[in-house]
Motif scaffolding. Structure first.
Motif, PDB file in Angstrom:
ATOM      1  N   GLU A 168      19.481   9.332 106.501  1.00 23.06           N
ATOM      2  CA  GLU A 168      19.505   9.871 107.873  1.00 23.06           C
ATOM      3  C   GLU A 168      20.638  10.878 108.063  1.00 23.06           C
ATOM      4  OE1 GLU A 168      16.782   9.083 108.901  1.00 23.06           O
ATOM      5  OE2 GLU A 168      16.478   7.135 107.949  1.00 23.06           O
ATOM      6  N   ALA A 169      21.524  10.973 107.081  1.00 25.42           N
ATOM      7  CA  ALA A 169      22.533  12.041 107.096  1.00 25.42           C
ATOM      8  C   ALA A 169      22.163  13.100 106.054  1.00 25.42           C
ATOM      9  CB  ALA A 169      23.922  11.476 106.811  1.00 25.42           C
ATOM     10  N   GLY A 170      20.956  13.008 105.506  1.00 24.44           N
ATOM     11  CA  GLY A 170      20.512  13.978 104.498  1.00 24.44           C
ATOM     12  C   GLY A 170      20.966  13.632 103.091  1.00 24.44           C
ATOM     13  N   GLY A 171      21.636  12.471 102.936  1.00 24.20           N
ATOM     14  CA  GLY A 171      22.205  12.119 101.633  1.00 24.20           C
ATOM     15  C   GLY A 171      21.153  11.895 100.559  1.00 24.20           C
ATOM     16  N   LYS A 172      21.526  12.202  99.321  1.00 19.76           N
ATOM     17  CA  LYS A 172      20.628  11.939  98.198  1.00 19.76           C
ATOM     18  C   LYS A 172      20.643  10.445  97.890  1.00 19.76           C
ATOM     19  CE  LYS A 172      19.637  13.740  93.616  1.00 19.76           C
ATOM     20  NZ  LYS A 172      19.597  15.103  93.069  1.00 19.76           N
ATOM     21  N   ASN A 173      21.814   9.847  97.985  1.00 21.65           N
ATOM     22  CA  ASN A 173      21.944   8.408  97.794  1.00 21.65           C
ATOM     23  C   ASN A 173      23.160   7.908  98.567  1.00 21.65           C
ATOM     24  OD1 ASN A 173      23.670   9.788  95.870  1.00 21.65           O
ATOM     25  ND2 ASN A 173      24.078   7.798  94.936  1.00 21.65           N
ATOM     26  N   GLY A 174      23.134   6.621  98.873  1.00 21.68           N
ATOM     27  CA  GLY A 174      24.326   5.956  99.398  1.00 21.68           C
ATOM     28  C   GLY A 174      24.759   5.002  98.306  1.00 21.68           C
ATOM     29  N   ILE A 175      26.051   4.720  98.192  1.00 19.66           N
ATOM     30  CA  ILE A 175      26.462   3.831  97.102  1.00 19.66           C
ATOM     31  C   ILE A 175      27.759   3.108  97.446  1.00 19.66           C
ATOM     32  CG2 ILE A 175      27.740   5.536  95.733  1.00 19.66           C
ATOM     33  CD1 ILE A 175      26.118   4.247  93.263  1.00 19.66           C
ATOM     34  N   ILE A 176      27.824   1.852  96.996  1.00 18.07           N
ATOM     35  CA  ILE A 176      29.020   1.025  97.177  1.00 18.07           C
ATOM     36  C   ILE A 176      29.362   0.419  95.821  1.00 18.07           C
ATOM     37  CG2 ILE A 176      29.904  -1.096  98.246  1.00 18.07           C
ATOM     38  CD1 ILE A 176      28.078  -0.395 100.690  1.00 18.07           C
ATOM     39  N   GLN A 177      30.611   0.511  95.431  1.00 17.20           N
ATOM     40  CA  GLN A 177      31.006  -0.061  94.139  1.00 17.20           C
ATOM     41  C   GLN A 177      30.774  -1.560  94.138  1.00 17.20           C
ATOM     42  OE1 GLN A 177      34.694   1.032  92.438  1.00 17.20           O
ATOM     43  NE2 GLN A 177      34.802   3.016  93.467  1.00 17.20           N
ATOM     44  N   PRO A 178      30.163  -2.080  93.072  1.00 14.25           N
ATOM     45  CA  PRO A 178      29.918  -3.518  93.021  1.00 14.25           C
ATOM     46  C   PRO A 178      31.226  -4.296  92.898  1.00 14.25           C
ATOM     47  CG  PRO A 178      29.209  -2.459  90.971  1.00 14.25           C
ATOM     48  CD  PRO A 178      29.642  -1.365  91.892  1.00 14.25           C
ATOM     49  N   ASP A 179      31.246  -5.486  93.515  1.00 19.78           N
ATOM     50  CA  ASP A 179      32.446  -6.330  93.481  1.00 19.78           C
ATOM     51  C   ASP A 179      32.016  -7.790  93.425  1.00 19.78           C
ATOM     52  OD1 ASP A 179      31.491  -6.856  96.009  1.00 19.78           O
ATOM     53  OD2 ASP A 179      33.160  -5.925  97.078  1.00 19.78           O
ATOM     54  N   GLU A 180      32.888  -8.691  93.848  1.00 19.95           N
ATOM     55  CA  GLU A 180      32.592 -10.125  93.777  1.00 19.95           C
ATOM     56  C   GLU A 180      31.395 -10.488  94.673  1.00 19.95           C
ATOM     57  OE1 GLU A 180      33.679 -11.971  91.449  1.00 19.95           O
ATOM     58  OE2 GLU A 180      32.512 -13.660  92.258  1.00 19.95           O
ATOM     59  N   ILE A 181      31.300  -9.833  95.835  1.00 21.19           N
ATOM     60  CA  ILE A 181      30.165 -10.102  96.745  1.00 21.19           C
ATOM     61  C   ILE A 181      28.856  -9.688  96.078  1.00 21.19           C
ATOM     62  CG2 ILE A 181      29.105  -9.328  98.936  1.00 21.19           C
ATOM     63  CD1 ILE A 181      31.954  -9.401 100.143  1.00 21.19           C
ATOM     64  N   THR A 182      28.899  -8.549  95.369  1.00 17.19           N
ATOM     65  CA  THR A 182      27.717  -8.086  94.643  1.00 17.19           C
ATOM     66  C   THR A 182      27.355  -9.091  93.552  1.00 17.19           C
ATOM     67  OG1 THR A 182      28.817  -5.937  94.815  1.00 17.19           O
ATOM     68  CG2 THR A 182      26.714  -5.982  93.646  1.00 17.19           C
ATOM     69  N   ARG A 183      28.387  -9.534  92.828  1.00 19.28           N
ATOM     70  CA  ARG A 183      28.161 -10.457  91.710  1.00 19.28           C
ATOM     71  C   ARG A 183      27.490 -11.743  92.200  1.00 19.28           C
ATOM     72  NH1 ARG A 183      30.373  -9.979  86.911  1.00 19.28           N
ATOM     73  NH2 ARG A 183      32.120  -8.766  87.692  1.00 19.28           N
ATOM     74  N   GLN A 184      27.983 -12.256  93.325  1.00 21.97           N
ATOM     75  CA  GLN A 184      27.393 -13.485  93.869  1.00 21.97           C
ATOM     76  C   GLN A 184      25.923 -13.277  94.244  1.00 21.97           C
ATOM     77  OE1 GLN A 184      29.847 -14.982  97.040  1.00 21.97           O
ATOM     78  NE2 GLN A 184      31.598 -15.237  95.682  1.00 21.97           N
ATOM     79  N   TYR A 185      25.607 -12.076  94.718  1.00 25.90           N
ATOM     80  CA  TYR A 185      24.221 -11.790  95.125  1.00 25.90           C
ATOM     81  C   TYR A 185      23.300 -11.675  93.915  1.00 25.90           C
ATOM     82  CZ  TYR A 185      20.215  -9.651  97.448  1.00 25.90           C
ATOM     83  OH  TYR A 185      18.947  -9.388  97.909  1.00 25.90           O
ATOM     84  N   VAL A 186      23.759 -10.985  92.873  1.00 28.14           N
ATOM     85  CA  VAL A 186      22.837 -10.693  91.754  1.00 28.14           C
ATOM     86  C   VAL A 186      22.765 -11.821  90.720  1.00 28.14           C
ATOM     87  CG1 VAL A 186      22.964  -8.184  91.985  1.00 28.14           C
ATOM     88  CG2 VAL A 186      24.568  -9.350  90.442  1.00 28.14           C
ATOM     89  N   GLU A 187      23.802 -12.655  90.655  1.00 34.77           N
ATOM     90  CA  GLU A 187      23.800 -13.728  89.645  1.00 34.77           C
ATOM     91  C   GLU A 187      22.659 -14.701  89.888  1.00 34.77           C
ATOM     92  OE1 GLU A 187      28.246 -14.066  87.740  1.00 34.77           O
ATOM     93  OE2 GLU A 187      27.524 -15.717  88.989  1.00 34.77           O
ATOM     94  N   GLY A 188      21.883 -14.932  88.849  1.00 34.22           N
ATOM     95  CA  GLY A 188      20.752 -15.838  88.973  1.00 34.22           C
ATOM     96  C   GLY A 188      19.559 -15.219  89.671  1.00 34.22           C
ATOM     97  N   ARG A 189      19.680 -13.964  90.072  1.00 33.08           N
ATOM     98  CA  ARG A 189      18.612 -13.309  90.819  1.00 33.08           C
ATOM     99  C   ARG A 189      18.080 -12.090  90.048  1.00 33.08           C
ATOM    100  NH1 ARG A 189      17.767 -12.985  96.560  1.00 33.08           N
ATOM    101  NH2 ARG A 189      19.802 -13.879  96.999  1.00 33.08           N
ATOM    102  N   THR A 190      19.014 -11.227  89.634  1.00 39.89           N
ATOM    103  CA  THR A 190      18.591  -9.982  88.993  1.00 39.89           C
ATOM    104  C   THR A 190      18.116 -10.264  87.572  1.00 39.89           C
ATOM    105  OG1 THR A 190      20.060  -8.721  90.386  1.00 39.89           O
ATOM    106  CG2 THR A 190      19.340  -7.633  88.391  1.00 39.89           C
ATOM    107  N   LYS A 191      16.898  -9.788  87.287  1.00 40.57           N
ATOM    108  CA  LYS A 191      16.226 -10.199  86.058  1.00 40.57           C
ATOM    109  C   LYS A 191      16.681  -9.417  84.820  1.00 40.57           C
ATOM    110  CE  LYS A 191      12.080 -11.992  88.326  1.00 40.57           C
ATOM    111  NZ  LYS A 191      12.439 -11.938  89.743  1.00 40.57           N
ATOM    112  N   ARG A 192      16.980  -8.136  85.004  1.00 37.73           N
ATOM    113  CA  ARG A 192      17.389  -7.311  83.854  1.00 37.73           C
ATOM    114  C   ARG A 192      18.911  -7.320  83.713  1.00 37.73           C
ATOM    115  NH1 ARG A 192      16.549  -2.767  85.692  1.00 37.73           N
ATOM    116  NH2 ARG A 192      15.088  -3.098  87.380  1.00 37.73           N
ATOM    117  N   PRO A 193      19.436  -7.008  82.512  1.00 34.18           N
ATOM    118  CA  PRO A 193      20.900  -6.890  82.377  1.00 34.18           C
ATOM    119  C   PRO A 193      21.414  -5.760  83.277  1.00 34.18           C
ATOM    120  CG  PRO A 193      19.788  -6.641  80.242  1.00 34.18           C
ATOM    121  CD  PRO A 193      18.721  -6.699  81.276  1.00 34.18           C
ATOM    122  N   TYR A 194      22.621  -5.911  83.768  1.00 33.01           N
ATOM    123  CA  TYR A 194      23.146  -4.885  84.665  1.00 33.01           C
ATOM    124  C   TYR A 194      24.580  -4.521  84.305  1.00 33.01           C
ATOM    125  CZ  TYR A 194      24.539  -9.311  86.861  1.00 33.01           C
ATOM    126  OH  TYR A 194      25.006 -10.571  87.094  1.00 33.01           O
TER     127      TYR A 194
END
Lengths: 165, 420
Positions: free
Chosen positions: B220-246
């Motif tokens: 909505e600001a015309g951006g190509k992508n938005g991005i946030i560096q992964p951290d502990e909160i990201t790790r807690q979300y993807v652990e046991g959930r994300t199927k491919r290696p990351y």
């Protein structure tokens, strides 16, 4: 290729919902999409446009959705090209992919008025206003985009790559 | 050479040590996505290429979510085309009604997108997955068709803009308010062709759901992508959930940015974006007296579990104004089930709200909640363009779920404090 026609003017931030409203996206038939092109800005637009006519607009043209139906609707409505101050990036990419010529030329957009006659040289980006006699130069098309156009669009380009693999 | 997180992900996907803004690259994609509006066009284009099958059956996700359960015969024909293609191609990730969700809520939840991925989707809000530290961007159907064939696509490496959010969030202020505030500052083309990198103390404390909301609206600001560096909160979300290696990528401290913006979030109140552009954001205290006819809580922007909990917190024991329709739409079947178990549906139903199966319907004026001429809606969705939710003479106001819920109770745009 010379693109020639009458100017239809629009403002800044023309979004994809204005170009083709989502309520018509239960079809992807170009002829059907063309009938509703720019409908929420001007309900009679599709019946007034003549083949070859040129859309001129301000900054950030095509912002919003990724729907390719937007450049398809413009092309199928008979417009030969869009001249704008700038384009939203997904629309820019989609326009090349489906073969709708688009040109960035802020100077022309500042001065050109609705109803004037323009010629745009698709190869060089030279824009001539026949009503005022003034000439403008659009930003050059990046070389990679020219290669896609020369190949006959993205799908033909990919087909060429697949066949050579 | 120092690089931003966006540059590092693109360099890796292009098999290069280093990329710089403006460079054209061919990059491998980890997943491609389309929905019931964009997939039919992509399928037709894909068939023109003449390949027997897609490049990888595990990496093409098709999610019919815009007009399903089918709203009319034409939508049914479109959905059938997607379904037939998915079955013929034996795609692993096709999501049928009853098992599906709003694509950008569903894919992260199902673990189909992860940190370090390159993802393209034929939907502009594909940028949502940047919240996990992925490079994710929207494309059209033809680009999608080409990627379904090749498993790669071309990109111009974008310049990055850094947005630093300092300080502590005020009550009732979340990811939606931060992104509306940002778009209000830079405009709907403020990040045209660029990557929007969100960081700072307030982002580090933001939940995963709030981060999805922020990255969702980069477009909505015309951006190509938005991005946030992964951290502990990201790790807690993807652990046991994300199927491919990351892979967790981070920006180098001396990476180059086209612009840097710093905001003190303690000065940011809940935001409302007035018609007809997301950039028309203002503080709710400056909203004035705006009566509404409808409120919508849902969409790929704010249809997640946290959003429904916040809405329920405001609506508990309250009644929706008799002049107002409130529509609540959980983003996925899993969110639906969770909300049901937590008793949130009791709160919504007792308040007088309609609760729907997951759909994008009202957000884009598709179905379920279309506005008549002159009607106003406050919505947790992402766009308030002319005619977005129905008649060209209707109006959409964007807000967070708490403000939408409070407004449904009072019948006019309201701060949650007014009803609690």
């Amino acid at each position: 290729m010379k693109l020639q026609g009458k100017v239809w003017r629009f403002g800044n931030d023309v979004d994809t919902d204005i170009i083709i409203a989502a309520r018509y996206l239960n079809s992807s038939d170009p002829a059907e999409l063309a009938q509703h092109c720019m409908e929420d800005a001007d309900p009679q637009f599709s019946s007034k446009v003549k083949t070859g006519d040129i859309m001129v607009a301000g900054k950030n043209f095509g912002c919003g959705s990724s729907r390719e139906h937007a450049p398809i609707a413009i092309k199928a409505a008979g417009l030969s090209c869009v001249v704008a101050k700038s384009f939203a990036r997904i629309f820019y990419r989609n326009a090349f992919n489906i073969g709708l010529p688009i040109f960035e030329c802020p100077e022309a957009v500042e001065e050109v008025k609705e109803g004037e006659e323009l010629t745009v040289d698709a190869a060089t980006g030279k824009i001539i206003n026949h009503t005022t006699g003034k000439e403008y130069q659009a930003a050059p098309i990046p070389e990679f985009m020219s290669q896609i156009i020369d190949a006959g669009g993205l799908i033909s380009y990919v087909k060429g790559r697949v066949n050579h693999a | 050479m120092p690089m931003t997180i966006t540059e590092k992900i693109l360099a890796a996907a292009a098999g290069k040590d280093y990329v710089k803004p403006g460079e054209l690259i061919n990059a491998k994609v980890d997943l491609v996505l389309a929905n019931d509006i964009t997939a039919p066009v992509a399928i037709k284009e894909f068939e023109k290429i003449g390949l027997p099958g897609v490049w990888d059956k595990e990496r093409v996700a098709l999610v019919p979510d815009h007009f399903v359960p089918n709203k009319d015969i034409k939508s049914a024909e479109q959905a059938k085309m997607v379904r037939d293609f998915a079955h013929k191609q034996e795609l692993t990730h096709y999501f049928e009604v009853g098992r599906m969700g709003i694509e950008h809520c569903l894919l992260p939840e199902q673990g189909l997108v992860g940190p370090g991925d390159v993802i393209i989707g034929a939907d502009s809000h594909t940028c949502t997955y940047g919240a996990l530290g992925a490079f994710a961007t929207g494309v059209g159907s033809t680009d999608l068709a080409a990627a379904m064939a090749l498993g790669e696509t071309w990109f111009k490496v974008p310049e990055s803009i850094k947005f630093v959010f300092n300080g502590k969030l005020n009550p009732w202020v979340g990811g939606k308010d931060l992104i509306l505030y940002t778009i209000g500052k830079i405009g709907v083309d403020g990040a045209l062709y660029r990557a929007m990198e969100f960081c700072g103390e307030a982002i580090e404390q933001l939940s995963m759901d709030g981060r999805f909301t922020m990255c969702n609206m980069a477009i909505e600001a015309g951006g190509k992508n938005g991005i946030i560096q992964p951290d502990e909160i990201t790790r807690q979300y993807v652990e046991g959930r994300t199927k491919r290696p990351y892979t967790f990528y981070t920006s180098d401290p001396d990476a180059q940015y086209a612009e840097v913006h710093e905001f003190d979030v303690s000065k940011i109140e809940p935001q409302v974006a007035f018609p007809h552009l997301p950039e028309n954001a203002r503080s709710i205290r400056e909203a004035g007296n705006v009566e509404i006819d409808q409120a919508v809580i849902g969409s790929c922007t704010n249809g997640r579990m946290e959003d429904l909990r916040i809405a329920a917190q405001v609506l508990k024991g309250q009644k929706v104004n008799r002049r107002v329709r409130l529509i609540v739409i959980p983003g996925t079947q899993e969110i639906y089930r969770q909300a049901m178990h937590e008793g949130l549906f009791d709160i919504f139903l007792e308040a007088g709200a309609a609760v729907s199966t997951p759909t994008c319907g009202p957000c884009l004026g598709g179905y379920m909640g279309i506005l008549a001429q002159g009607e106003r809606c406050i919505a947790t969705t992402n766009r308030n363009f002319v005619g977005r939710m129905g008649h060209a003479g209707s109006e959409v106001y964007l807000s967070n779920p708490a403000v939408a819920a409070a407004s449904a109770i009072t019948g006019r745009i309201s701060h949650p404090e007014e009803v609690l």
